[in-house]
Design an enzyme around this catalytic site. Structure first.
Site, mmCIF file in Angstrom:
data_model
loop_
_atom_site.group_PDB
_atom_site.id
_atom_site.type_symbol
_atom_site.label_atom_id
_atom_site.label_comp_id
_atom_site.label_asym_id
_atom_site.label_seq_id
_atom_site.Cartn_x
_atom_site.Cartn_y
_atom_site.Cartn_z
ATOM 1 N N GLU A 137 0.957 -1.242 0.033
ATOM 2 C CA GLU A 137 0.061 -0.139 -0.062
ATOM 3 C C GLU A 137 0.915 1.126 0.020
ATOM 4 O O GLU A 137 1.998 1.077 0.118
ATOM 5 C CB GLU A 137 -0.996 -0.025 1.256
ATOM 6 C CG GLU A 137 -1.634 -1.309 1.347
ATOM 7 C CD GLU A 137 -2.907 -1.132 2.444
ATOM 8 O OE1 GLU A 137 -2.811 -0.233 3.315
ATOM 9 O OE2 GLU A 137 -3.609 -2.176 2.485
ATOM 10 N N TRP A 166 1.866 0.125 -6.566
ATOM 11 C CA TRP A 166 2.863 -0.788 -7.156
ATOM 12 C C TRP A 166 2.474 -2.028 -7.549
ATOM 13 O O TRP A 166 3.326 -2.887 -7.028
ATOM 14 C CB TRP A 166 4.315 -0.688 -6.352
ATOM 15 C CG TRP A 166 4.652 0.516 -5.898
ATOM 16 C CD1 TRP A 166 4.657 1.045 -4.735
ATOM 17 C CD2 TRP A 166 5.397 1.455 -6.752
ATOM 18 N NE1 TRP A 166 5.203 2.341 -4.757
ATOM 19 C CE2 TRP A 166 5.673 2.766 -5.952
ATOM 20 C CE3 TRP A 166 5.749 1.575 -8.222
ATOM 21 C CZ2 TRP A 166 6.264 3.769 -6.530
ATOM 22 C CZ3 TRP A 166 6.252 2.627 -8.773
ATOM 23 C CH2 TRP A 166 6.605 3.587 -7.809
ATOM 24 N N CYS A 245 3.037 -16.887 -0.033
ATOM 25 C CA CYS A 245 3.309 -16.604 -1.389
ATOM 26 C C CYS A 245 4.502 -15.928 -1.802
ATOM 27 O O CYS A 245 5.081 -16.355 -3.142
ATOM 28 C CB CYS A 245 2.158 -15.928 -2.060
ATOM 29 S SG CYS A 245 0.364 -16.269 -1.489
ATOM 30 N N GLU A 370 9.543 -7.525 -3.485
ATOM 31 C CA GLU A 370 9.417 -8.812 -2.809
ATOM 32 C C GLU A 370 10.385 -8.905 -1.733
ATOM 33 O O GLU A 370 11.211 -9.937 -1.093
ATOM 34 C CB GLU A 370 9.922 -10.236 -3.828
ATOM 35 C CG GLU A 370 8.810 -10.401 -4.809
ATOM 36 C CD GLU A 370 7.837 -10.997 -4.268
ATOM 37 O OE1 GLU A 370 7.995 -11.422 -2.868
ATOM 38 O OE2 GLU A 370 6.782 -11.415 -4.488
ATOM 39 N N THR A 372 13.011 -5.814 0.410
ATOM 40 C CA THR A 372 14.328 -5.026 -0.184
ATOM 41 C C THR A 372 15.589 -5.758 0.614
ATOM 42 O O THR A 372 15.467 -6.850 1.347
ATOM 43 C CB THR A 372 14.415 -3.754 0.561
ATOM 44 O OG1 THR A 372 14.496 -3.711 2.073
ATOM 45 C CG2 THR A 372 13.251 -2.786 0.108
#
Ligand code: TGC
Ligand code: FAD
Length: 405
Positions: A137, A166, A245, A370, A372
Site C-alpha cells: 500500500e 505498485w 506466496c 519482494e 528489499t
C-alpha cells in the site's frame, strides 16, 4: 563456458536432468527468437507484450509446477531455469510469470475453495485470464502488517476499502488477489479474489517509471467494493498466508536475477575482448580483468546458491530464510554486476543498443520488490540471533517509533 557460450564456471549444467535441460533450452530459444529482437523497443516504449501471453501458456509457463488443472507439474529447479532464461530476456517478462505462478495461481491452489480453483486455475493456466497480487500500500511496503485496507462483514459478503500500490499487472488483471484486515481492521489479514469490473474497484497505471518499463505497474483503488463471501480465500489465516506466496515468488526471483547478471556479463566480456584502447583490448587491462573476475565469481556463487535451493525445496527442506538469503544475495549482486558492466561499456553503456542499462535499471526494482535487501538482511539476522531488529522498541516494549529523546 558451456555449449551455449554461457558462463558456467562450476559446471552447474552437470547438476541438471535431461528434462530440466530441455525446458531451459525451449525457453532460451523462445527468448532469443521472440523476445530479444524487440526487448529494447518494449523497454523504450514502456510496452508489456500481451501478444506473447498465449505462447507462454502454450509452453506451460503458467501453473508450471502445478500437478492439477492442466499444470505441467515440473520441479523447482525446472521452474528456476524458466525464470533465469526469461530474465535473461527482461525482468519484466519474468515478473509476469512470477506473479501468475507464485502470487495468483499458488494462493488460489493453496487457500482457495474447490469452486474458486475450478473457476480460475484453468483460465489462468491457459493465459485466458491474468491475475495480480495486491499486498503493498502507499503507506505499507516493507511492513505489510501495517496495511490499512479493510474488509467488513456485510450480510453474506464483505465490503472492502483501501488502496494498493505498485501492483504488477494491476490494470490488465481479470482477478486480483487482495489482502485486507478483516473485522474492519481489528481482525486477521485475509485474501480476497476481486474481479475486474466489480463496482468501486479500479486500477490506474503508474507511468514515468525508469525501471521494469516492459511490465505494467498499477495502483488499485477499492472504494466500498462489495464482494460475496465466496470470494474470500477460505484457507488464508493471517499475514503468514501472504508471506508464503512471497516465498514462492522470491525463489523465482533468485534464479531470475542470475539470468540478468549472465546477460550483462556475456555482453561485457565480448565487448572487453574486442574494444581497443591504448592499443590493446580492454580485457587485457588488469583493472578490467579484476572486474570481470569478480563478476564471474559472483555469478558462479549465485548459480550454486539457487541450484542447491531448488533441490532443498524439492526435498521439502527449504526454509523461508533460505529463500530470503538467495533472493537478497542474487538480486543485490546482479545489480552490482550490471552497474559494473555498464561502466566497462563506457558511453555505450548508457545506450539501449546494449542490454546492460536495461537490465541495470530493471534490477533496481528486483532488489527492492519482494522484500528489499535490508529486509532480507533483517530476516536472516533474526533467524541467526533470535532477535528481531525490524523496529525500535518503545519503553512499553512495543515495536514502534523510538522516542526522540
Ligand atoms: P512475522 O511475524 O515475521 O511473520 C508472520 C508469520 O508469517 C511467517 N513468515 C513466513 N512464512 C512463509 N514465508 C515467509 N517468507 C515468511 N515470513 C514470515 C512467520 O513465521 C509468522 O508465522 P507465525 O505462525 O509465527 O504467525 O511478520 P512481520 O510482520 O514481523 O513481518 C516480517 C517481514 C518484515 C519479514 C515481512 O513482512 C516481509 O517480508 N516484508 C517485505 C514485504 C514484501 O516483500 N512485500 C512484497 C510485496 S509483493 C511484490 O513485491 C511482488 S513483485 C512481483 C513481481 O513483479 O515479480
Ligand atoms: P519502504 O518499505 O518504504 O522502504 C524504503 C527503504 O527503507 C528501503 O531501503 C528499505 O529497505 C528501508 N527499510 C524499511 N524498513 C526498514 C527497517 N525496519 N530497517 C531498515 N531499513 C528499512 N507489491 C505488491 O504487493 N504486488 C506487486 O505486484 C508488486 N509489484 C511491484 C512492482 C514494482 C515495479 C515495484 C517497484 C514494486 C512492486 N511491489 C509490489 C511493491 C514492493 O514489494 C515494495 O516496493 C517493497 O516491498 C518495498 O516497499 P516500499 O517501496 O514501500 O519501501
Amino acid at each position: 563456458m558451456n555449449q551455449f557460450g554461457d558462463i558456467d564456471y562450476f559446471l552447474c549444467e552437470d547438476l541438471l536432468s535431461d528434462q530440466e535441460k530441455g525446458i531451459r533450452d525451449t525457453v532460451r530459444s523462445w527468448i532469443d527468437s521472440k523476445y530479444l529482437p524487440k526487448a529494447a523497443e518494449y523497454f523504450e516504449q514502456g510496452i508489456f507484450p500481451l501478444d506473447l501471453i498465449p505462447e507462454m501458456a502454450q509452453m506451460g509457463l503458467f501453473g508450471f509446477k502445478m500437478k492439477e488443472y492442466g499444470g505441467r507439474g515440473e520441479n523447482n529447479t525446472a521452474f528456476g531455469l524458466v525464470c533465469r532464461e526469461l530474465e535473461r530476456g527482461d525482468s519484466g517478462l519474468r515478473s509476469f510469470v512470477s506473479v501468475m505462478n507464485a502470487l495468483v495461481m499458488f494462493p488460489i491452489a493453496e487457500y482457495g475453495s474447490p469452486e474458486q480453483k475450478e473457476r480460475w486455475l484453468p483460465l489462468l493456466r491457459s493465459g485466458k485470464a491474468i491475475g495480480c497480487f495486491g499486498l503493498t500500500e502507499p503507506d505499507a511496503g516493507s511492513d505489510p502488517g501495517s496495511m490499512r485496507t479493510t474488509a467488513v462483514r456485510d450480510g453474506e459478503g464483505f465490503i472492502l476499502n483501501g488502496r494498493k500500490m505498485w501492483i504488477t499487472n494491476g490494470s490488465i488483471a481479470d482477478v486480483a488477489v487482495v489482502w485486507a484486515k478483516t473485522d474492519g481492521g481489528t481482525g486477521p489479514i485475509r485474501g480476497f479474489l476481486i474481479e475486474k469490473g466489480t463496482p468501486g474497484f479500479a486500477a490506474h497505471d503508474i507511468s514515468r517509471k525508469f525501471s521494469l518499463r516492459a511490465s505494467i505497474t498499477s495502483a488499485l483503488v477499492l472504494d466500498d467494493v462489495v464482494t460475496p463471501a465466496e470470494n474470500l480465500l477460505p484457507g488464508t489465516i493471517g499475514l503468514g498466508s501472504a508471506l508464503r506466496c512471497l516465498s514462492e515468488a522470491r525463489y523465482g526471483i533468485a534464479w531470475g536475477a542470475v539470468g540478468a547478471a549472465m546477460a550483462c556479463f556475456e555482453t561485457v566480456l565480448k565487448y572487453a575482448r574486442s574494444r581497443i584502447q591504448f592499443g590493446a583490448p580492454l580485457a587485457s587491462f588488469q583493472l578490467v580483468q579484476q572486474k570481470l573476475a569478480w563478476m564471474v565469481t559472483e555469478i558462479t556463487k549465485a548459480q550454486l546458491l539457487c541450484s542447491r535451493l531448488g533441490r532443498l525445496k524439492d526435498e521439502g527442506k527449504a526454509r523461508h530464510t533460505h529463500i530470503s538469503m538467495a533472493k537478497m544475495n542474487n538480486a543485490s549482486q546482479a545489480l552490482k554486476i550490471a552497474r559494473i558492466a555498464r561502466d566497462i561499456l563506457g558511453a555505450n553503456g548508457i545506450s539501449l543498443g546494449f542490454p546492460v542499462i536495461r537490465h541495470m535499471l530493471n534490477l533496481e526494482t528486483v532488489n527492492t520488490y519482494e522484500g528489499t535487501e535490508d529486509i532480507h538482511t533483517l530476516v536472516i539476522g533474526r533467524d541467526i540471533t533470535g532477535m528481531d531488529a525490524f523496529a525500535c522498541e518503545t519503553k512499553a516494549g512495543q515495536r514502534g517509533i523510538a522516542p526522540s529523546s
